[in-house]
Design an enzyme around this catalytic site. Structure first.
Site, PDB file in Angstrom:
ATOM      1  N   HIS A   3     -36.965 103.538 -83.844  1.00  0.00           N
ATOM      2  CA  HIS A   3     -37.189 101.896 -84.166  1.00  0.00           C
ATOM      3  C   HIS A   3     -35.795 101.494 -84.489  1.00  0.00           C
ATOM      4  CE1 HIS A   3     -39.040  98.519 -86.225  1.00  0.00           C
ATOM      5  NE2 HIS A   3     -38.044  98.524 -87.063  1.00  0.00           N
ATOM      6  N   ASP A   5     -33.580  97.964 -85.913  1.00  0.00           N
ATOM      7  CA  ASP A   5     -33.572  96.438 -86.414  1.00  0.00           C
ATOM      8  C   ASP A   5     -32.280  95.918 -85.747  1.00  0.00           C
ATOM      9  OD1 ASP A   5     -35.724  96.889 -87.991  1.00  0.00           O
ATOM     10  OD2 ASP A   5     -34.793  97.366 -89.790  1.00  0.00           O
ATOM     11  N   HIS A  36     -37.164  95.646 -83.404  1.00  0.00           N
ATOM     12  CA  HIS A  36     -37.456  94.617 -84.383  1.00  0.00           C
ATOM     13  C   HIS A  36     -36.237  93.366 -84.407  1.00  0.00           C
ATOM     14  CE1 HIS A  36     -38.729  93.166 -88.712  1.00  0.00           C
ATOM     15  NE2 HIS A  36     -38.760  92.193 -87.841  1.00  0.00           N
ATOM     16  N   GLY A 112     -34.145  92.619 -93.840  1.00  0.00           N
ATOM     17  CA  GLY A 112     -32.579  92.597 -93.826  1.00  0.00           C
ATOM     18  C   GLY A 112     -32.480  93.154 -95.446  1.00  0.00           C
ATOM     19  N   PHE A 113     -33.220  93.293 -96.271  1.00  0.00           N
ATOM     20  CA  PHE A 113     -32.963  93.775 -97.689  1.00  0.00           C
ATOM     21  C   PHE A 113     -33.365  95.289 -97.641  1.00  0.00           C
ATOM     22  CE2 PHE A 113     -33.252  89.466 -98.076  1.00  0.00           C
ATOM     23  CZ  PHE A 113     -32.372  88.922 -99.000  1.00  0.00           C
ATOM     24  N   ASP A 148     -43.780  97.902 -91.880  1.00  0.00           N
ATOM     25  CA  ASP A 148     -42.178  98.392 -92.067  1.00  0.00           C
ATOM     26  C   ASP A 148     -41.412  97.978 -93.618  1.00  0.00           C
ATOM     27  OD1 ASP A 148     -39.610  98.728 -91.591  1.00  0.00           O
ATOM     28  OD2 ASP A 148     -39.401  97.518 -90.001  1.00  0.00           O
ATOM     29  N   GLY A 149     -40.886  98.648 -94.133  1.00  0.00           N
ATOM     30  CA  GLY A 149     -40.267  98.646 -95.563  1.00  0.00           C
ATOM     31  C   GLY A 149     -40.657  99.432 -96.488  1.00  0.00           C
TER      32      GLY A 149
END
Length: 179
Positions: A3, A5, A36, A112-113, A148-149
């Site tokens: 995966h 980003d 992503h 993005g965090f 996700d996250g």
């Protein structure tokens, strides 16, 4: 599956890796690339990622005016097509696009965090996963749900029980903890 980003620094405050890094990775591995896209100009990045050889691509629904066109573009190129939703984005945005999705990526934290240790994971996400699973089943679709996250080892079983098919495991899972 790897995966990755892609961020542009406009939609999201960070820029972890760029297209050239993905090109270099493609030359070094035969792993499937699950990308992503968190950008303002989806078409440019999608075209580049297809050219590189990405297998699955999702984009943020919040940044795309022509959702069905982008999903069709991905499918016509032979890639898995997905939509990503930020935590507070309602599922209603999928109403007329879900049938075109191979997967839906549900962000558990704001895009993005991940590198910000203080970024909160929202408790309502389990309810959102369950609601999406119910909609998918009611329509007889095969669409996958991919949270996700901040997906750590402790959350994996719970997320699967609530209807997740695949899990994006990043720094929280691999490095154990913070972000």
């Amino acid at each position: 599956m790897l995966h990755v980003d892609i961020l542009d620094g406009y939609y999201s405050p960070s820029m972890p890796i760029g297209l050239d890094t993905i090109r270099q990775l493609r030359g070094k591995t035969e792993m499937l690339f699950d990308v992503h896209v968190m950008v303002m100009q989806n078409e440019f990045f999608i075209e580049q990622l297809l050219e590189i050889g990405s297998h699955r691509i999702c984009f943020q629904i919040e940044t795309e005016r022509h959702v069905s066109r982008k999903l069709t573009m991905l499918k016509n190129a032979g890639a898995g097509a997905g939509i990503a939703l930020s935590p507070a984005t309602p599922l209603s945005g999928l109403e007329y696009a879900l049938e075109l999705c191979d997967f839906v990526l549900l962000m558990m934290i704001n895009p993005g965090f991940a590198s910000f240790c203080g970024a909160a994971r929202y408790g309502f996400m389990l309810r959102k996963i369950e609601q999406l699973r119910n909609t998918i089943e009611a329509r007889g679709l095969q669409t996958e749900i991919q949270p996700d996250g901040r997906v750590g080892a402790a959350e994996m079983v719970m997320l699967r029980e609530d209807g997740a098919d695949g899990l994006v495991r990043g720094a929280t899972c691999l490095l154990g903890g913070g972000g």
